[in-house]
Write a protein that holds these residues in place. Structure first.
Motif, PDB file in Angstrom:
ATOM      1  N   UNK A 194       0.842  -1.190   0.000  1.00 40.47           N
ATOM      2  CA  UNK A 194       0.000   0.000   0.000  1.00 40.47           C
ATOM      3  C   UNK A 194       0.882   1.246   0.000  1.00 40.47           C
ATOM      4  N   UNK A 195       0.725   2.060  -1.015  1.00 36.04           N
ATOM      5  CA  UNK A 195       1.512   3.292  -1.100  1.00 36.04           C
ATOM      6  C   UNK A 195       0.952   4.347  -0.148  1.00 36.04           C
ATOM      7  N   UNK A 196       1.872   5.021   0.517  1.00 36.65           N
ATOM      8  CA  UNK A 196       1.482   6.120   1.387  1.00 36.65           C
ATOM      9  C   UNK A 196       1.177   7.361   0.544  1.00 36.65           C
ATOM     10  N   UNK A 197       0.450   8.276   1.155  1.00 33.65           N
ATOM     11  CA  UNK A 197       0.137   9.530   0.485  1.00 33.65           C
ATOM     12  C   UNK A 197       1.391  10.408   0.454  1.00 33.65           C
ATOM     13  N   UNK A 198       1.662  11.031  -0.686  1.00 31.91           N
ATOM     14  CA  UNK A 198       2.848  11.870  -0.832  1.00 31.91           C
ATOM     15  C   UNK A 198       2.682  13.253  -0.219  1.00 31.91           C
ATOM     16  N   UNK A 199       1.479  13.590   0.202  1.00 34.24           N
ATOM     17  CA  UNK A 199       1.242  14.932   0.716  1.00 34.24           C
ATOM     18  C   UNK A 199       2.052  15.239   1.964  1.00 34.24           C
ATOM     19  N   UNK A 200       2.149  14.260   2.880  1.00 33.33           N
ATOM     20  CA  UNK A 200       2.914  14.491   4.100  1.00 33.33           C
ATOM     21  C   UNK A 200       4.384  14.723   3.828  1.00 33.33           C
ATOM     22  N   UNK A 201       4.963  13.957   2.922  1.00 31.69           N
ATOM     23  CA  UNK A 201       6.376  14.129   2.599  1.00 31.69           C
ATOM     24  C   UNK A 201       6.603  15.402   1.789  1.00 31.69           C
ATOM     25  N   UNK A 202       5.626  15.783   0.989  1.00 26.11           N
ATOM     26  CA  UNK A 202       5.784  16.999   0.192  1.00 26.11           C
ATOM     27  C   UNK A 202       5.814  18.247   1.078  1.00 26.11           C
ATOM     28  N   UNK A 203       5.226  18.166   2.258  1.00 22.41           N
ATOM     29  CA  UNK A 203       5.252  19.301   3.170  1.00 22.41           C
ATOM     30  C   UNK A 203       6.558  19.391   3.958  1.00 22.41           C
ATOM     31  N   UNK A 204       7.408  18.372   3.854  1.00 18.61           N
ATOM     32  CA  UNK A 204       8.702  18.408   4.526  1.00 18.61           C
ATOM     33  C   UNK A 204       9.695  19.235   3.716  1.00 18.61           C
ATOM     34  N   UNK A 205      10.839  19.536   4.340  1.00 12.58           N
ATOM     35  CA  UNK A 205      11.830  20.389   3.682  1.00 12.58           C
ATOM     36  C   UNK A 205      12.445  19.739   2.450  1.00 12.58           C
TER      37      UNK A 205
END
Length: 665
Positions: free
Chosen positions: A267-278
């Motif tokens: 199951x792929x995680x949502x990229x939104x959380x990582x996109x908000x990182x630096x």
């Protein structure tokens, strides 16, 4: 004459055409090496990435497409590490090959400078540096988001179901399975034990079965177990919570089916959380985040400051005692009225004497008061620790965003600096291939990586300013690039071992041993009379010097006169002249004895200061002058021993020439 003029008119065209061919030749030599080294280095760092995360990838049953996608994004992410090393290695190999094949010598002999030879590669590397900046700003954040999201998704995936024999298998959350033996042909499990602790240890369930079959459901979300001939024990703590004795239920079965939750899908995680990182932001987004966190940090700090100003010591002073009038330059009428009232109350309230109040209490009241004070202090400390941790996390977030912002530029600058280190260094060492250039490149890159990683960690932890930590490696390597380029353009000897040994000897005053080789062919014959005169002169100089300077200089003599360096220079030149002249002698005894002549060096320690005022200052300031004097004693003893050896050797050589003259007569 006309043909000659036509030839002169055509000369600039010929030169321009030759330069263009040279540039094309340099580019053809560099580009294949650059492509080869880039992919080799990228493969090496990719293997390092694989070894780092291999425990999270092996045994998960991941498909080839998912693994290939991860490696692709990882390779894109590792480009900033591979690109500078590839430029360094390719430039070293290119100019090393040109120097080894004497092509660089021929180019310089035709009047073309090294900087002009490097011109097409300078333009190319500048273009690569500009492309690296846009790569860091536009492509790398997206690749990092996809890579880290994919990697975290792989870490969350359940491992591939493979229950071993004879040990407990605990990779299924809330369950422990034990299988004594397995039949590989039929897939039947024998002597099976299942511990179900998904509801807690007090409500655990134990299943024992002689044999079982296991399979995954079609949606890969449950583990299906078909048990044969066994027992089940189940605790029933939930039914009687007030009783110490835990009831249980025992059940015998011959055929039982159970389902265990076990999601084996990827199951792929949502990229939104990582996109908000630096790691997932470009320059504009990073700067916007830094500004917003700074504003939030300022507001948090202002709120904490207001709380501290308005906080009172309970039962001692009113909170208005801490009210500051520096809130607003234009307060409203209500605020002015409130301040006037607060000031009036302040005048009426005076701080109480706590010691007198506490002394009037009985022991129990005093104990209660101390307990209350301790609890309030503990709560206050926890509150302050929480506030400090909040501010620290905000500052750490700002530093991480600032680091990522500066990294957009450091890669481009590193590419340029590594080229100006590699190309001149290759022209100096003149060694092609993969041997010497690879060793030098790896050592330089390790040096760069250690400094860069050190600066990064110090900036991340807040020990130094972010810009200072991120530009630390550049500031260290930039002088090296300038130095190597300057040396290569002036054909200076950078790797001359004798040059550095001489500098070290002169700096630390190390003794130098004379070595005079035997000459196979002698052109200038040695005159015995001249040799005797030169040796007698050396003997006289050594004897006069020894008598004048005594056995050892006292502290006062050392600082007032010391050993005159001009005299040592003159005598040293005289010794060298005598040795050079006598080295043409055909007598083996004379030549063998020449190595005994010392090498006289005018070291600074013999006469450290020439300025009168500074000399007197050091002489009377004994802590410093005494240390210098004690350090000079071994060198002064060695100098006297050298003059004694010169006196003895000169007399021995003089007697040898006198015996030669008497033999001739």
């Amino acid at each position: 004459m006309g043909r000659f003029c036509i030839a002169l008119d055509c000369y600039p065209y010929i030169v321009i055409r030759m330069i263009k061919r040279l540039y094309l030749f340099i580019l053809k030599s560099f580009l294949p090496l650059f492509a080869m080294t880039f992919f080799i280095v990228l493969f090496i760092v990719l293997m390092q990435f694989l070894w780092k995360y291999i425990d999270d990838l092996v045994g998960k049953g991941l498909s080839f497409s998912v693994m290939a996608e991860l490696f692709f994004y990882a390779a894109v992410t590792l480009v900033p590490m591979a690109l500078p090393l590839a430029i360094l290695l390719a430039s070293l190999m290119t100019f090393g090959n040109l120097g080894e094949r004497s092509e660089l010598t021929a180019i310089k002999a035709s009047g073309i400078s090294l900087l002009k030879v490097m011109k097409p590669l300078i333009i190319l590397v500048m273009t690569v540096a500009v492309g690296a900046f846009f790569f860091q700003n536009d492509i790398l954040p997206k690749a990092q988001v996809k890579m880290w999201t994919l990697l975290f998704s792989m870490k969350q995936k359940s491992p591939e179901l493979e229950i071993p024999e004879g040990v407990f298998y605990d990779n299924i959350p809330g369950y422990n399975l034990y299988v004594k033996t397995k039949n590989r042909d039929t897939g039947v499990l024998h002597d099976v034990m299942i511990y179900d602790i998904s509801k807690g240890g007090d409500n655990s369930t134990i299943l024992l079965a002689d044999s079982a079959r296991m399979a995954l459901t079609k949606d890969n979300k449950y583990l299906y177990l078909h048990l044969y001939k066994g027992e089940m024990f189940e605790n029933l703590r939930e039914q009687r919570t007030l009783d110490r004795n835990v009831p249980f239920r025992r059940e015998e079965f011959y055929d039982k089916e159970i389902l265990i939750p076990f999601d084996a899908n990827f199951n792929r995680m949502d990229e939104g959380g990582m996109r908000r990182q630096y790691v997932g932001k470009n320059m504009a987004e990073l700067q916007q985040t830094i500004d917003s966190i700074g504003v939030r940090l300022d507001s948090i700090g202002a709120g904490y400051a207001r709380d501290l100003k308005s906080t009172a010591f309970p039962g001692v002073i009113r909170s208005t005692y801490f009210y500051s009038g520096s809130q607003s330059s234009d307060p409203s009428q209500a605020e002015l009225a409130g301040r006037t009232e607060a000031k009036a109350e302040e005048k009426a309230v005076t701080p109480l004497n706590l010691d007198s109040l506490i002394e009037q209490m009985n022991p129990s009241q005093r104990s209660d008061l101390y307990s209350t004070a301790r609890s309030r202090i503990g709560m206050k400390m926890q509150e302050l620790d929480y506030r400090a941790m909040t501010i620290s996390e905000e500052k750490r977030s700002i530093r991480r965003h600032e680091i990522e912002l500066i990294k957009k530029f450091t890669l481009s600058v590193a590419c340029i600096i590594f080229f100006f280190i590699g190309a001149p260094l290759g022209a100096i060492i003149r060694k092609g291939g993969l041997g010497t250039p690879l060793v030098i490149s790896v050592l330089l890159f390790l040096f760069y990586y250690i400094i860069d990683n050190t600066g990064y960690k110090m900036a991340r932890d807040g020990h130094i300013a972010v810009w200072m930590g991120m530009w630390l490696s550049t500031s260290v390597l930039l002088p090296l690039g300038i130095f190597v380029t300057y040396k290569a353009m002036n054909d200076s000897a950078v790797f001359n071992k004798d040059l550095y040994i001489g500098l070290i000897r002169q700096l630390f005053g190390l003794q130098e041993k004379r070595h005079v080789p035997m000459k196979e062919v002698i052109i200038n014959e040695v005159s015995s009379r001249r040799a005797e005169a030169m040796l007698m002169r050396l003997y006289g100089e050594a004897r006069v010097w020894l008598r004048r300077n005594g056995k050892r200089l006292s502290y006062r003599q050392y600082w007032q006169k010391g050993y005159a360096t001009s005299e040592l220079v003159r005598i040293g030149a005289m010794v060298d002249e005598t040795v050079n002249y006598l080295s043409d002698s055909r007598d083996l005894k004379v030549n063998a004895k020449l190595d005994d002549f010392p090498v006289i060096k005018p070291l600074w320690i013999y006469h450290p200061v020439t300025l009168p005022w500074l000399r007197k200052t050091l002489e009377y300031f004994i802590p410093v002058g005494g240390i210098i004097y004690l350090v000079s004693l071994p060198y002064c003893r060695r100098l006297r021993a050298e003059f004694e050896a010169m006196e003895k050797t000169a007399m021995t050589e003089w007697r040898s020439f006198r015996d030669i003259d008497s033999g001739k007569s």
